[in-house]
Design a protein around this motif. Structure first.
Motif, PDB file in Angstrom:
ATOM      1  N   HIS A   1      22.180 -13.148 -50.384  1.00 31.01           N
ATOM      2  CA  HIS A   1      21.370 -13.582 -49.252  1.00 31.01           C
ATOM      3  C   HIS A   1      20.388 -12.460 -48.923  1.00 31.01           C
ATOM      4  O   HIS A   1      20.799 -11.327 -48.659  1.00 31.01           O
ATOM      5  CB  HIS A   1      22.242 -13.864 -48.026  1.00 31.01           C
ATOM      6  CG  HIS A   1      23.226 -14.977 -48.212  1.00 31.01           C
ATOM      7  ND1 HIS A   1      24.076 -15.384 -47.208  1.00 31.01           N
ATOM      8  CD2 HIS A   1      23.486 -15.776 -49.272  1.00 31.01           C
ATOM      9  CE1 HIS A   1      24.831 -16.385 -47.644  1.00 31.01           C
ATOM     10  NE2 HIS A   1      24.492 -16.629 -48.903  1.00 31.01           N
ATOM     11  N   PHE A   2      19.113 -12.771 -48.921  1.00 36.09           N
ATOM     12  CA  PHE A   2      18.124 -11.739 -48.620  1.00 36.09           C
ATOM     13  C   PHE A   2      16.855 -12.379 -48.079  1.00 36.09           C
ATOM     14  O   PHE A   2      16.615 -13.583 -48.232  1.00 36.09           O
ATOM     15  CB  PHE A   2      17.801 -10.904 -49.860  1.00 36.09           C
ATOM     16  CG  PHE A   2      17.059 -11.647 -50.938  1.00 36.09           C
ATOM     17  CD1 PHE A   2      15.681 -11.536 -51.065  1.00 36.09           C
ATOM     18  CD2 PHE A   2      17.727 -12.468 -51.830  1.00 36.09           C
ATOM     19  CE1 PHE A   2      14.997 -12.222 -52.054  1.00 36.09           C
ATOM     20  CE2 PHE A   2      17.060 -13.158 -52.833  1.00 36.09           C
ATOM     21  CZ  PHE A   2      15.690 -13.034 -52.947  1.00 36.09           C
TER      22      PHE A   2
ATOM     23  N   GLY B   1      15.159 -21.428 -69.861  1.00 33.36           N
ATOM     24  CA  GLY B   1      15.162 -20.071 -70.390  1.00 33.36           C
ATOM     25  C   GLY B   1      16.310 -19.249 -69.836  1.00 33.36           C
ATOM     26  O   GLY B   1      17.353 -19.785 -69.459  1.00 33.36           O
ATOM     27  N   ASN B   2      16.103 -17.941 -69.734  1.00 33.76           N
ATOM     28  CA  ASN B   2      17.177 -17.024 -69.347  1.00 33.76           C
ATOM     29  C   ASN B   2      17.133 -16.586 -67.893  1.00 33.76           C
ATOM     30  O   ASN B   2      18.017 -15.853 -67.441  1.00 33.76           O
ATOM     31  CB  ASN B   2      17.128 -15.781 -70.252  1.00 33.76           C
ATOM     32  CG  ASN B   2      17.353 -16.134 -71.710  1.00 33.76           C
ATOM     33  OD1 ASN B   2      18.201 -16.962 -72.028  1.00 33.76           O
ATOM     34  ND2 ASN B   2      16.574 -15.512 -72.598  1.00 33.76           N
ATOM     35  N   THR B   3      16.102 -16.992 -67.166  1.00 29.96           N
ATOM     36  CA  THR B   3      15.985 -16.590 -65.759  1.00 29.96           C
ATOM     37  C   THR B   3      15.576 -17.788 -64.899  1.00 29.96           C
ATOM     38  O   THR B   3      15.073 -18.790 -65.403  1.00 29.96           O
ATOM     39  CB  THR B   3      14.948 -15.468 -65.565  1.00 29.96           C
ATOM     40  OG1 THR B   3      13.657 -15.963 -65.935  1.00 29.96           O
ATOM     41  CG2 THR B   3      15.299 -14.249 -66.402  1.00 29.96           C
ATOM     42  N   ARG B   4      15.802 -17.641 -63.601  1.00 30.59           N
ATOM     43  CA  ARG B   4      15.313 -18.605 -62.612  1.00 30.59           C
ATOM     44  C   ARG B   4      14.235 -17.879 -61.806  1.00 30.59           C
ATOM     45  O   ARG B   4      14.551 -17.074 -60.931  1.00 30.59           O
ATOM     46  CB  ARG B   4      16.455 -19.056 -61.693  1.00 30.59           C
ATOM     47  CG  ARG B   4      17.587 -19.794 -62.396  1.00 30.59           C
ATOM     48  CD  ARG B   4      18.787 -19.956 -61.475  1.00 30.59           C
ATOM     49  NE  ARG B   4      19.507 -18.693 -61.296  1.00 30.59           N
ATOM     50  CZ  ARG B   4      20.402 -18.472 -60.328  1.00 30.59           C
ATOM     51  NH1 ARG B   4      20.653 -19.420 -59.430  1.00 30.59           N
ATOM     52  NH2 ARG B   4      21.023 -17.314 -60.251  1.00 30.59           N
ATOM     53  N   THR B   5      12.990 -18.148 -62.136  1.00 33.79           N
ATOM     54  CA  THR B   5      11.896 -17.388 -61.541  1.00 33.79           C
ATOM     55  C   THR B   5      11.075 -18.263 -60.592  1.00 33.79           C
ATOM     56  O   THR B   5      10.696 -19.379 -60.932  1.00 33.79           O
ATOM     57  CB  THR B   5      10.969 -16.824 -62.631  1.00 33.79           C
ATOM     58  OG1 THR B   5      11.735 -15.982 -63.506  1.00 33.79           O
ATOM     59  CG2 THR B   5       9.841 -16.010 -62.019  1.00 33.79           C
ATOM     60  N   VAL B   6      10.820 -17.705 -59.391  1.00 36.85           N
ATOM     61  CA  VAL B   6       9.968 -18.377 -58.407  1.00 36.85           C
ATOM     62  C   VAL B   6       8.922 -17.391 -57.923  1.00 36.85           C
ATOM     63  O   VAL B   6       9.095 -16.171 -58.022  1.00 36.85           O
ATOM     64  CB  VAL B   6      10.790 -18.917 -57.215  1.00 36.85           C
ATOM     65  CG1 VAL B   6      11.864 -19.886 -57.687  1.00 36.85           C
ATOM     66  CG2 VAL B   6      11.412 -17.771 -56.413  1.00 36.85           C
ATOM     67  N   GLU B   7       7.829 -17.923 -57.390  1.00 35.07           N
ATOM     68  CA  GLU B   7       6.767 -17.094 -56.840  1.00 35.07           C
ATOM     69  C   GLU B   7       6.598 -17.428 -55.360  1.00 35.07           C
ATOM     70  O   GLU B   7       6.560 -18.606 -54.989  1.00 35.07           O
ATOM     71  CB  GLU B   7       5.453 -17.325 -57.583  1.00 35.07           C
ATOM     72  CG  GLU B   7       5.528 -16.960 -59.060  1.00 35.07           C
ATOM     73  CD  GLU B   7       4.243 -17.271 -59.801  1.00 35.07           C
ATOM     74  OE1 GLU B   7       3.201 -17.505 -59.119  1.00 35.07           O
ATOM     75  OE2 GLU B   7       4.255 -17.306 -61.031  1.00 35.07           O
ATOM     76  N   VAL B   8       6.483 -16.387 -54.539  1.00 36.03           N
ATOM     77  CA  VAL B   8       6.445 -16.570 -53.087  1.00 36.03           C
ATOM     78  C   VAL B   8       5.224 -15.881 -52.505  1.00 36.03           C
ATOM     79  O   VAL B   8       4.808 -14.816 -52.972  1.00 36.03           O
ATOM     80  CB  VAL B   8       7.731 -15.996 -52.439  1.00 36.03           C
ATOM     81  CG1 VAL B   8       7.600 -15.909 -50.930  1.00 36.03           C
ATOM     82  CG2 VAL B   8       8.930 -16.849 -52.811  1.00 36.03           C
ATOM     83  N   THR B   9       4.662 -16.496 -51.477  1.00 38.13           N
ATOM     84  CA  THR B   9       3.681 -15.826 -50.615  1.00 38.13           C
ATOM     85  C   THR B   9       4.205 -15.907 -49.185  1.00 38.13           C
ATOM     86  O   THR B   9       4.978 -16.801 -48.851  1.00 38.13           O
ATOM     87  CB  THR B   9       2.289 -16.486 -50.681  1.00 38.13           C
ATOM     88  OG1 THR B   9       2.367 -17.817 -50.138  1.00 38.13           O
ATOM     89  CG2 THR B   9       1.784 -16.550 -52.115  1.00 38.13           C
ATOM     90  N   GLY B  10       3.782 -14.976 -48.336  1.00 43.97           N
ATOM     91  CA  GLY B  10       4.223 -14.997 -46.946  1.00 43.97           C
ATOM     92  C   GLY B  10       5.625 -14.469 -46.772  1.00 43.97           C
ATOM     93  O   GLY B  10       5.921 -13.328 -47.131  1.00 43.97           O
ATOM     94  N   GLU B  11       6.525 -15.308 -46.246  1.00 40.27           N
ATOM     95  CA  GLU B  11       7.892 -14.864 -45.956  1.00 40.27           C
ATOM     96  C   GLU B  11       8.890 -15.969 -46.273  1.00 40.27           C
ATOM     97  O   GLU B  11       8.649 -17.143 -45.983  1.00 40.27           O
ATOM     98  CB  GLU B  11       8.025 -14.450 -44.495  1.00 40.27           C
ATOM     99  CG  GLU B  11       9.398 -13.903 -44.125  1.00 40.27           C
ATOM    100  CD  GLU B  11       9.440 -13.248 -42.753  1.00 40.27           C
ATOM    101  OE1 GLU B  11      10.359 -12.441 -42.505  1.00 40.27           O
ATOM    102  OE2 GLU B  11       8.547 -13.541 -41.930  1.00 40.27           O
ATOM    103  N   ALA B  12      10.017 -15.586 -46.859  1.00 42.89           N
ATOM    104  CA  ALA B  12      11.060 -16.555 -47.191  1.00 42.89           C
ATOM    105  C   ALA B  12      12.425 -15.892 -47.123  1.00 42.89           C
ATOM    106  O   ALA B  12      12.581 -14.711 -47.454  1.00 42.89           O
ATOM    107  CB  ALA B  12      10.833 -17.136 -48.590  1.00 42.89           C
ATOM    108  N   TYR B  13      13.411 -16.676 -46.702  1.00 41.09           N
ATOM    109  CA  TYR B  13      14.801 -16.231 -46.690  1.00 41.09           C
ATOM    110  C   TYR B  13      15.553 -17.042 -47.741  1.00 41.09           C
ATOM    111  O   TYR B  13      15.440 -18.269 -47.799  1.00 41.09           O
ATOM    112  CB  TYR B  13      15.417 -16.441 -45.312  1.00 41.09           C
ATOM    113  CG  TYR B  13      16.929 -16.250 -45.272  1.00 41.09           C
ATOM    114  CD1 TYR B  13      17.492 -15.010 -45.541  1.00 41.09           C
ATOM    115  CD2 TYR B  13      17.766 -17.312 -44.962  1.00 41.09           C
ATOM    116  CE1 TYR B  13      18.857 -14.825 -45.513  1.00 41.09           C
ATOM    117  CE2 TYR B  13      19.145 -17.134 -44.923  1.00 41.09           C
ATOM    118  CZ  TYR B  13      19.684 -15.901 -45.200  1.00 41.09           C
ATOM    119  OH  TYR B  13      21.044 -15.731 -45.172  1.00 41.09           O
TER     120      TYR B  13
END
Length: 403
Positions: free
Chosen positions: A267-268, A229-241
């Motif tokens: 970078h975030f 599709g048109n986006t790169r979508t991920v789902e996160v819980t907790g903490e990620a860099y």
């Protein structure tokens, strides 16, 4: 500046982790301009001045603690009062200096305690640090324990090879092996994989588009083996860099609870544990758009490098400028780093990393703490620094009991 001993101790310790402001550096230099101060500084640190402190990073911690216990003047509990002599008060600062060589700073808003008073009520065992461990759940339901899996190909999905690399990280590689990011703009049935870390775990994942993700303890990321599709979508819980691979035509979107972060390449760090009061997004490079889903278009902010957004439980989105980005991503670099944090905040991090339950025997101890120490140390090394502020504790099984 009136050279109060507690303030000088703070300046020395802040210099060690590079947090002195220009004015504070001038204050420390002014204090060291007095010969007697330089001599005493040298005596308690073994250094001519703060410009020589780099060599202290390799000092053996056991030897330093032995020096604290045997080499410092024996004295009663030290409380800062104007009628104490300088050298007796600076003895308290020497504790801070020695602690700093272990990578820590000092306590704040606490009383320096009697050096001969035992600070630990009982220690029945130590707590080992966390390590690289996670579970990979494939779209077909198969679960792979990444901590015990061999460094080899683990699976293949939709033309992607899922491999555990020699350095332990999980990587998604195109079947052709050309190393190019795998995306597909043609809509198709989307499958999802999930990498999750337990308490006491962390893991690095290279996504199909070659975005690098570091998961902290008690965290997870859900993503497709191929972005479509048109986006790169991920789902996160907790903490990620995240270090996001640039793709101007396919924005990268991170969903975490009631918030979305949209980026092109940057970078975030994003942190949104259930036991924290806010979801924090800290930007190191590039630009991101943070969107609170609770209030839709009314609550969107765009962050610049050095800024941090905070989304509270009421859906209010705020921005802080010139934050300490190093503190936000210290965990990904292998450190605990605190700055004016209370005991409860510190203990939540200890609980996640050392896989331990925190129990307060009475009320939560007061005081603010600032410090930095490796996450590869045993729990006792971290707690040893808190003892300097008067925190007593005991370890019983999987419980850390705070007196």
């Amino acid at each position: 500046m009136k050279h109060q001993p507690a303030k000088i101790a703070e300046l020395i310790a802040k210099y060690k982790i590079g947090e002195l402001t220009a004015d504070e550096r001038k204050d420390l230099d002014n204090w060291l301009a007095i010969e007697e101060n330089r001599e005493y500084f040298k005596k308690i640190t073994g250094s001519e001045g703060p410009w020589d402190w780099d060599h202290l990073t390799g000092i053996n911690s056991g030897r330093i603690w032995g020096k604290i216990n045997t080499g410092l003047p024996h004295q009663e509990a030290v409380v800062v009062k104007h009628n104490f002599k300088w050298k007796r008060l600076i003895a308290a600062a020497s504790i801070v200096v020695a602690a700093t060589t272990l990578g820590w700073l000092l306590w704040k808003n606490t009383t320096v305690r009697n050096l001969n008073e035992p600070a630990i009520t009982s220690i029945k065992k130590d707590l080992p640090p966390g390590s690289d461990k996670a579970l990979l759940t494939l779209a077909n339901g198969r679960v792979i324990d990444l901590s015990s899996a061999k460094n080899e190909q683990l699976a293949e999905q939709t033309g992607m090879i899922i491999e555990k690399k020699a350095d332990g990280q999980l990587a998604y590689i195109t079947k052709t092996g050309n190393g190019q990011p795998r995306t597909n703009t043609e809509p198709q049935l989307t499958l999802f994989n999930t990498v999750s870390t337990p308490r006491g775990g962390q893991y690095k994942v290279i996504l199909p588009d070659q975005t690098a993700v570091w998961l902290n303890a008690s965290s997870s990321i859900r993503f497709p083996p191929v972005f479509t599709g048109n986006t790169r979508t991920v789902e996160v819980t907790g903490e990620a860099y995240f270090e996001v691979k640039k793709n101007a035509t396919m924005p990268f979107i991170v969903k975490i609870k009631d918030m979305e972060v949209t980026v092109l390449g940057t970078h975030f760090n994003v942190m949104g544990y259930e036991d924290e009061n806010e979801i924090k997004t800290t930007l190191l490079e590039g630009s991101v758009r943070v969107h609170s889903l609770q209030q839709q278009e009314k609550n969107i902010v765009v962050l610049k490098p050095g800024q941090q957004s905070s989304l509270d439980k009421n859906g209010q989105l705020n921005i802080a400028n010139e934050v300490n980005t190093g503190q936000a991503v210290a965990w990904a670099k292998g450190y605990f780093q605190f700055k004016n944090d209370d005991v409860a905040t510190i203990m939540r991090q200890i609980a996640r990393w050392y896989d331990v339950d925190i129990v307060y025997k009475s009320k939560i101890p007061a005081g603010k703490y600032t410090g930095k120490i490796s996450r590869s140390t045993q729990a006792s090394e971290v707690l040893k620094m808190l003892q300097l502020g008067g925190i007593k504790y005991e370890i019983e099984g999987n419980r850390l009991i705070i007196q």
